[in-house]
Design a protein around this motif. Structure first.
Motif, PDB file in Angstrom:
ATOM      1  N   ARG A 106      -4.583   1.584  21.785  1.00 20.46           N
ATOM      2  CA  ARG A 106      -5.481   0.459  20.925  1.00 20.46           C
ATOM      3  C   ARG A 106      -4.933   0.846  19.318  1.00 20.46           C
ATOM      4  NH1 ARG A 106     -10.805   1.857  21.061  1.00 20.46           N
ATOM      5  NH2 ARG A 106     -11.237  -0.174  20.077  1.00 20.46           N
ATOM      6  N   PHE A 107      -4.717   2.076  19.063  1.00 20.52           N
ATOM      7  CA  PHE A 107      -4.295   2.348  17.653  1.00 20.52           C
ATOM      8  C   PHE A 107      -2.805   1.660  17.349  1.00 20.52           C
ATOM      9  CE2 PHE A 107      -2.128   5.483  14.882  1.00 20.52           C
ATOM     10  CZ  PHE A 107      -2.842   5.139  13.625  1.00 20.52           C
ATOM     11  N   THR A 108      -2.072   2.089  18.119  1.00 22.53           N
ATOM     12  CA  THR A 108      -0.708   1.565  17.700  1.00 22.53           C
ATOM     13  C   THR A 108      -0.349   0.230  17.861  1.00 22.53           C
ATOM     14  OG1 THR A 108       0.187   1.979  20.045  1.00 22.53           O
ATOM     15  CG2 THR A 108       0.409   3.844  18.185  1.00 22.53           C
ATOM     16  N   ARG A 109      -1.317  -0.480  18.577  1.00 22.12           N
ATOM     17  CA  ARG A 109      -1.074  -2.019  18.872  1.00 22.12           C
ATOM     18  C   ARG A 109      -2.049  -2.768  17.971  1.00 22.12           C
ATOM     19  NH1 ARG A 109       0.952  -3.500  24.110  1.00 22.12           N
ATOM     20  NH2 ARG A 109       1.474  -1.783  25.349  1.00 22.12           N
ATOM     21  N   GLY A 110      -2.554  -2.011  16.900  1.00 21.06           N
ATOM     22  CA  GLY A 110      -3.552  -2.547  16.076  1.00 21.06           C
ATOM     23  C   GLY A 110      -4.876  -3.237  16.756  1.00 21.06           C
ATOM     24  N   ARG A 111      -5.437  -2.569  17.924  1.00 18.75           N
ATOM     25  CA  ARG A 111      -6.352  -3.117  18.371  1.00 18.75           C
ATOM     26  C   ARG A 111      -7.680  -2.490  17.959  1.00 18.75           C
ATOM     27  NH1 ARG A 111      -3.757  -4.587  24.425  1.00 18.75           N
ATOM     28  NH2 ARG A 111      -2.365  -6.093  23.703  1.00 18.75           N
ATOM     29  N   MET A 112      -7.567  -1.923  17.272  1.00 19.91           N
ATOM     30  CA  MET A 112      -9.130  -1.099  16.868  1.00 19.91           C
ATOM     31  C   MET A 112      -9.429  -1.772  15.555  1.00 19.91           C
ATOM     32  SD  MET A 112      -8.065   3.157  16.928  1.00 19.91           S
ATOM     33  CE  MET A 112      -9.878   3.575  16.792  1.00 19.91           C
ATOM     34  N   GLY A 113     -10.638  -1.528  15.430  1.00 19.08           N
ATOM     35  CA  GLY A 113     -11.478  -2.256  14.388  1.00 19.08           C
ATOM     36  C   GLY A 113     -10.945  -1.559  13.004  1.00 19.08           C
ATOM     37  N   ILE A 114     -10.943  -2.288  11.986  1.00 16.03           N
ATOM     38  CA  ILE A 114     -10.117  -1.829  10.680  1.00 16.03           C
ATOM     39  C   ILE A 114     -11.556  -1.678   9.830  1.00 16.03           C
ATOM     40  CG2 ILE A 114      -8.771  -2.238   8.470  1.00 16.03           C
ATOM     41  CD1 ILE A 114      -7.363  -1.885  11.275  1.00 16.03           C
ATOM     42  N   ASP A 115     -11.548  -0.406   9.146  1.00 22.37           N
ATOM     43  CA  ASP A 115     -12.877   0.001   8.723  1.00 22.37           C
ATOM     44  C   ASP A 115     -12.395   0.001   7.041  1.00 22.37           C
ATOM     45  OD1 ASP A 115     -14.234   0.620  11.018  1.00 22.37           O
ATOM     46  OD2 ASP A 115     -13.204   2.483  11.238  1.00 22.37           O
ATOM     47  N   GLY A 116     -11.298  -0.009   6.558  1.00 24.83           N
ATOM     48  CA  GLY A 116     -10.996   0.025   5.233  1.00 24.83           C
ATOM     49  C   GLY A 116      -9.472  -0.222   4.948  1.00 24.83           C
ATOM     50  N   ARG A 117      -9.185  -0.748   3.773  1.00 25.13           N
ATOM     51  CA  ARG A 117      -7.648  -1.155   3.415  1.00 25.13           C
ATOM     52  C   ARG A 117      -7.610  -0.751   2.133  1.00 25.13           C
ATOM     53  NH1 ARG A 117      -4.400  -5.438   5.379  1.00 25.13           N
ATOM     54  NH2 ARG A 117      -3.057  -6.180   3.708  1.00 25.13           N
ATOM     55  N   ILE A 118      -6.415  -0.162   1.617  1.00 26.15           N
ATOM     56  CA  ILE A 118      -6.109   0.119   0.139  1.00 26.15           C
ATOM     57  C   ILE A 118      -4.796  -0.504   0.100  1.00 26.15           C
ATOM     58  CG2 ILE A 118      -5.351   2.365   0.612  1.00 26.15           C
ATOM     59  CD1 ILE A 118      -6.225   3.085  -2.094  1.00 26.15           C
ATOM     60  N   ASP A 119      -4.329  -1.044  -1.072  1.00 27.01           N
ATOM     61  CA  ASP A 119      -2.982  -1.648  -1.333  1.00 27.01           C
ATOM     62  C   ASP A 119      -2.301  -0.732  -2.411  1.00 27.01           C
ATOM     63  OD1 ASP A 119      -0.765  -3.200  -1.876  1.00 27.01           O
ATOM     64  OD2 ASP A 119      -1.781  -4.966  -2.027  1.00 27.01           O
ATOM     65  N   LEU A 120      -1.418  -0.174  -2.154  1.00 24.85           N
ATOM     66  CA  LEU A 120      -0.911   0.705  -3.353  1.00 24.85           C
ATOM     67  C   LEU A 120       0.359   0.151  -3.905  1.00 24.85           C
ATOM     68  CD1 LEU A 120      -0.719   4.282  -1.373  1.00 24.85           C
ATOM     69  CD2 LEU A 120      -2.237   3.281  -2.608  1.00 24.85           C
ATOM     70  N   HIS A 121       0.790  -1.014  -3.312  1.00 33.57           N
ATOM     71  CA  HIS A 121       2.085  -1.622  -3.798  1.00 33.57           C
ATOM     72  C   HIS A 121       1.857  -2.071  -5.287  1.00 33.57           C
ATOM     73  CE1 HIS A 121       4.673  -5.283  -4.171  1.00 33.57           C
ATOM     74  NE2 HIS A 121       5.486  -4.542  -3.487  1.00 33.57           N
ATOM     75  N   GLY A 122       3.001  -1.468  -5.821  1.00 31.44           N
ATOM     76  CA  GLY A 122       3.157  -1.854  -7.420  1.00 31.44           C
ATOM     77  C   GLY A 122       2.451  -0.688  -8.245  1.00 31.44           C
ATOM     78  N   MET A 123       1.691   0.369  -7.469  1.00 31.39           N
ATOM     79  CA  MET A 123       1.401   1.467  -8.344  1.00 31.39           C
ATOM     80  C   MET A 123       2.581   2.319  -8.439  1.00 31.39           C
ATOM     81  SD  MET A 123      -2.302   2.457  -6.631  1.00 31.39           S
ATOM     82  CE  MET A 123      -3.633   1.141  -6.525  1.00 31.39           C
ATOM     83  N   THR A 124       2.407   3.321  -9.807  1.00 31.88           N
ATOM     84  CA  THR A 124       3.426   4.365  -9.957  1.00 31.88           C
ATOM     85  C   THR A 124       2.919   5.576  -8.810  1.00 31.88           C
ATOM     86  OG1 THR A 124       1.782   5.404 -11.392  1.00 31.88           O
ATOM     87  CG2 THR A 124       3.478   3.920 -12.350  1.00 31.88           C
ATOM     88  N   GLN A 125       3.970   6.354  -8.919  1.00 31.73           N
ATOM     89  CA  GLN A 125       3.605   7.557  -7.690  1.00 31.73           C
ATOM     90  C   GLN A 125       2.305   8.287  -7.842  1.00 31.73           C
ATOM     91  OE1 GLN A 125       7.020  10.143  -5.950  1.00 31.73           O
ATOM     92  NE2 GLN A 125       8.242   8.995  -7.351  1.00 31.73           N
ATOM     93  N   GLU A 126       1.994   8.530  -9.077  1.00 28.96           N
ATOM     94  CA  GLU A 126       0.821   9.765  -9.465  1.00 28.96           C
ATOM     95  C   GLU A 126      -0.371   8.593  -9.326  1.00 28.96           C
ATOM     96  OE1 GLU A 126      -0.787  11.772 -13.407  1.00 28.96           O
ATOM     97  OE2 GLU A 126       1.004  10.784 -13.584  1.00 28.96           O
TER      98      GLU A 126
END
Length: 207
Positions: A106-126
């Protein structure tokens, strides 16, 4: 009755010989007192209570420092025993060892409920590292199980894709985060594909 013989006096020759002997004789040195034997060292009593061990130093609060290779965890001094206890195997994409087959599927197929999300795209490493640590700590404390971490796919021209895409799996294996994580895997296309990760968190105990 037998007559007691009178003491005979020395002849002049015997007297001269005796004087010569007396003049050449040396007096004996007085006997030296033998040094007293040292007292035997006390032997440890096998039944005696052993002295207490020194207290194990408590690790300092974890911090992070920037380096040429990204962010590195900074920890206080630890004993070999505590390090062995904290040592966990390295996770890689899609690795689900120790998870039951149904949950892993269920986890690898994306069939578990998503409890949260964070978008790091565009941030510096720190900034991304700090944001990821805070996000996962809060999610774990709330009892969340499956969350999405968006890294972005980055440039396809460079080896391994974007910087965050390469660094996030390394950060997830740092002791401060790894102890809360069971697995991570590339997301399904609808959730970002290779530019995002599903992260499966452990269940919080005692909370």
């Amino acid at each position: 009755m037998a007559r007691r013989g009178r003491k005979r006096s020395l002849t002049p020759d015997e007297a001269a010989l005796w004087q010569a002997v007396v003049q050449t004789a040396e007096p004996l040195a007085p006997a030296r007192a033998r040094p007293a034997a040292p007292d035997p060292e006390p032997q440890p009593d096998p039944e005696a209570e052993a002295p207490p061990l020194p207290p194990i130093p408590r690790p300092s609060k974890s911090g992070y420092r920037a380096s040429s290779g990204g962010m590195a965890a900074v920890h206080g001094a630890q004993t070999p025993a505590s390090e062995a206890k904290r040592r966990l195997h390295q996770l890689s994409h899609g690795q689900t060892a120790g998870i039951d087959r149904r949950t892993a599927s269920r986890f690898t197929r994306g069939r578990m409920g998503i409890d949260g999300r964070i978008d790091l795209h565009g941030m510096t490493q720190e900034t991304a590292h700090r944001a990821l640590c805070g996000f996962l700590a809060r999610a774990y404390d709330k009892g969340s199980r499956c969350v999405i971490v968006v890294t972005g796919k980055g440039s396809r021209g460079g080896e391994g894709g974007g910087v965050l895409r390469r660094m996030v799996p390394m950060w997830l294996n740092e002791p401060g985060l790894r102890s809360r994580i069971l697995s991570f895997s590339h997301a399904q296309p609808r959730d970002g594909g290779e530019g995002a990760l599903y992260v499966l968190l452990k269940r919080k105990r005692g909370g």
